[in-house]
Each structure stands twice: as structure tokens, then as C-alpha cells.
Design an enzyme around this catalytic site. Structure first.
Site, PDB file in Angstrom:
ATOM      1  CG  HIS A  29      -0.292  -0.268   2.510  1.00  0.00           C
ATOM      2  ND1 HIS A  29       0.604   0.614   3.061  1.00  0.00           N
ATOM      3  CD2 HIS A  29      -0.374  -1.298   3.383  1.00  0.00           C
ATOM      4  CE1 HIS A  29       1.022   0.153   4.220  1.00  0.00           C
ATOM      5  NE2 HIS A  29       0.452  -1.022   4.440  1.00  0.00           N
ATOM      6  N   GLY A  31       1.892   3.100   2.169  1.00  0.00           N
ATOM      7  CA  GLY A  31       2.905   3.138   3.229  1.00  0.00           C
ATOM      8  C   GLY A  31       4.197   2.479   2.761  1.00  0.00           C
ATOM      9  CG  HIS A  32       4.274  -1.744   2.031  1.00  0.00           C
ATOM     10  ND1 HIS A  32       2.945  -2.113   1.940  1.00  0.00           N
ATOM     11  CD2 HIS A  32       4.786  -2.421   3.076  1.00  0.00           C
ATOM     12  CE1 HIS A  32       2.681  -2.991   2.887  1.00  0.00           C
ATOM     13  NE2 HIS A  32       3.761  -3.201   3.593  1.00  0.00           N
ATOM     14  CD  GLN A  56       6.498 -11.392  10.299  1.00  0.00           C
ATOM     15  OE1 GLN A  56       7.590 -11.369   9.753  1.00  0.00           O
ATOM     16  NE2 GLN A  56       5.761 -10.300  10.424  1.00  0.00           N
ATOM     17  N   GLY A 139       8.627   1.063   8.605  1.00  0.00           N
ATOM     18  CA  GLY A 139       7.650   2.110   8.898  1.00  0.00           C
ATOM     19  C   GLY A 139       7.489   2.352  10.394  1.00  0.00           C
ATOM     20  CD  GLN A 140       6.265   7.214  14.050  1.00  0.00           C
ATOM     21  OE1 GLN A 140       6.749   8.176  13.454  1.00  0.00           O
ATOM     22  NE2 GLN A 140       5.290   7.346  14.943  1.00  0.00           N
ATOM     23  CB  SER A 178      -1.690  -5.854   4.508  1.00  0.00           C
ATOM     24  OG  SER A 178      -0.554  -5.291   3.917  1.00  0.00           O
TER      25      SER A 178
END
Ligand code: PAF
Length: 283
Positions: A29, A31-32, A56, A139-140, A178
Site C-alpha cells: 500500500h 505506506g510501503h 512471525q 515504517g513507524q 494490509s
């Protein structure tokens, strides 16, 4: 953009410009893509990895159903002029992998997702060892994740520098993730209350901290309880709402200047996380 699937083929990544490793689990998205943009602006060779990392996910989590949208991801990365996309083969990538234990992981997301950060750091370490990149981008929004990676790089003397990209939000303020895909448009709008409340908490905290006389831990406790209730009234199930020292995730004390307000909440069964940093050093 060149697509690499075999570890042996990573040697085609040219070393003329510094490498920016951007690890993802796909379903990309804005952000990535903002991390790719940032790496391109810095004139780095951007290398995105897409790997839905089984290590994970907990046994009751969404590994099987996690959105996989490779064709769309490739198209989006092409548009950003991403240089390389690494789509590793699961068997090859995990073969002989060193299983690592993550620090800072018995609270916040680590507490409710046991083993999650061990899986993250294990796979990220694998990518770091394979590529030895000059930079890596995270990302933060995944605040605890980037802190763990920062610590890992430092403790293991990697020369790789960590760059943390700001959280990208939709027009209502919901942090892009996501997992937002599991929500309807209306639900996403309602879920953006997370950002509204985070901002309110930061405002209140700033005001209260300015009144030096008040006890900081009592304040934090009162604010968190008040907002947990507000969230629950609006249909959220709170996993945690915490106000902590952003540098070490310890309890806030007088004199701390970087403050993390972090929340994880279920909305309509979807686990959403978000955070804001409140920097008092300049005020
Ligand atoms: O943030 C993520 O998407 C994942 O945790 C990461 C860093 C790609 C590791 O699998």
C-alpha cells in the site's frame, strides 16, 4: 525492475549505488511505496523483498489468509521505479536459518503475539546477512519492530543504517495496513477513531506535562484508563493502550522528552495498531 527468486541471483544487484533493503510481506500500500519513494529520492538502489514470513505468525493467526497480491504489487513497484524485487523461495530462504530471540518483546505487541518478534528478527537478519545493505527501511507504524531492528543492528555491529518512514494514513486518518482490507469502507471510517483519540491523548499529555506539579505516572494511568473506556464504548476491544518512553519503551518518568503513545485494538475482529510520538525536546 528486476525480479530475483534465487538467493544465488542476488549477486546481480549492482553495488554502484548504496542498497536500500525494504522488507515487506507484500499486499503493498502507499505506506510501503512511500519507503520505496524515499529510497529513490536518496538515490539508493531500492530492493524490496516480499515474503509472507511463517515464522512471525502465531498458530491462531492469519498466515493462511494473509492477502497475497503479487501481480498488483509488481505493478505498483514498477510505477515507483523500484530497482529489484526479491521473491524468495520459502524452502531455500528458511534452510539452516539462525533462529533469533528478539529483545524488547515481552510487552506491547510482543506480549499478545508471543514469538512474533523472534520470527521478524530471524527473517530480517537473514535478509541483512544475504544483502549487507547500506540502508534498511521500516515504517513507524510498527514502532516496536523498528526499535528491535535498531537494537539488532547496533548490537551486531551491522553497518546498515535504519531509516524509519512516517506512518501513511487514509483520508480519515486510519494508518494504512494490509489488514485494513479485512474491513468495509464504513468500518475503516469508524476505525479511524484510533487516530482521533491518539491525537487527543497527545494534546492532553502535552498540556498536563506542562503543568509541572502533576504526578506523571498518575496522569498516564488516568489518561489510558479514560481512553480505553472511550474505545470500548465505540466497539473496539483494546489489546493495549500505553504511554511510554519512546527510546526504551520503559515507564514514563519526569524529564523524558520522547514519548510514545501506542495502541493495539481489535475492531470487528481485526487487529489494528497505531502510535504517535510526542517530542517535548523542542517545546
Ligand atoms: O513489517 C513487516 O511487514 C514484516 O514484519 C517484515 C519486516 C517484512 C518481516 O517479515
Amino acid at each position: 525492475m528486476k525480479i530475483i527468486k534465487k538467493i544465488g541471483d542476488l549477486k546481480i544487484v549492482d553495488k554502484e549505488r548504496p542498497i536500500a533493503l525494504i522488507p515487506t510481506m507484500g499486499n503493498l500500500h502507499a505506506g510501503h511505496l512511500s519507503l520505496v519513494k524515499q529510497s529513490k529520492n536518496l538515490k539508493l538502489t531500492s530492493l524490496v523483498t516480499i515474503f509472507v514470513n511463517p515464522l512471525q505468525f502465531g498458530p491462531d493467526e492469519d498466515f493462511e489468509t494473509y492477502p497475497r497480491t503479487i501481480a498488483q504489487d509488481e505493478e505498483n513497484l514498477e510505477k515507483e521505479n523500484c530497482d529489484f524485487l526479491f521473491l524468495p523461495d520459502k524452502t531455500e530462504l528458511l534452510k539452516g536459518i539462525k533462529n533469533l530471540k528478539a529483545p524488547f518483546s515481552n510487552f506491547l505487541c510482543g506480549k499478545s503475539r508471543p514469538g512474533h518478534f523472534d520470527g521478524v528478527i530471524t527473517i530480517v537478519n537473514r535478509f541483512l546477512e544475504l544483502l549487507n545493505p547500506e540502508f534498511c527501511f521500516f515504517g513507524q507504524k510498527d514502532f516496536q519492530q523498528q526499535l528491535i531492528i535498531h537494537d539488532h543492528l547496533k548490537k551486531n555491529n551491522f553497518s546498515t543504517k535504519l531509516i524509519v518512514g512516517q506512518t501513511i494514513r487514509d483520508s480519515n486518518g486510519l494508518a494504512l495496513s494490509s489488514r485494513n482490507n479485512y474491513l468495509s469502507e464504513r468500518e475503516k471510517k469508524n476505525a479511524s477513531l484510533i487516530y482521533t483519540y491518539l491525537k487527543e491523548i497527545v494534546d492532553q499529555l502535552m498540556q498536563e506535562l506542562a503543568k509541572d506539579s502533576l504526578n506523571i505516572s498518575t496522569n498516564v494511568l488516568i489518561t489510558c484508563e479514560k481512553y480505553k473506556n472511550k474505545f470500548e464504548e465505540e466497539g473496539f476491544k483494546i489489546d493495549y493502550l500505553e504511554i511510554l518512553n519512546a527510546k526504551n519503551l520503559k515507564k514514563l518518568k519526569k524529564g523524558d522528552t520522547e514519548i510514545l503513545v501506542a495502541v493495539a485494538a481489535y475492531y470487528k475482529g481485526v487487529r489494528l495498531i497505531d502510535n504517535l510520538i510526542c517530542d517535548l525536546s523542542s517545546s
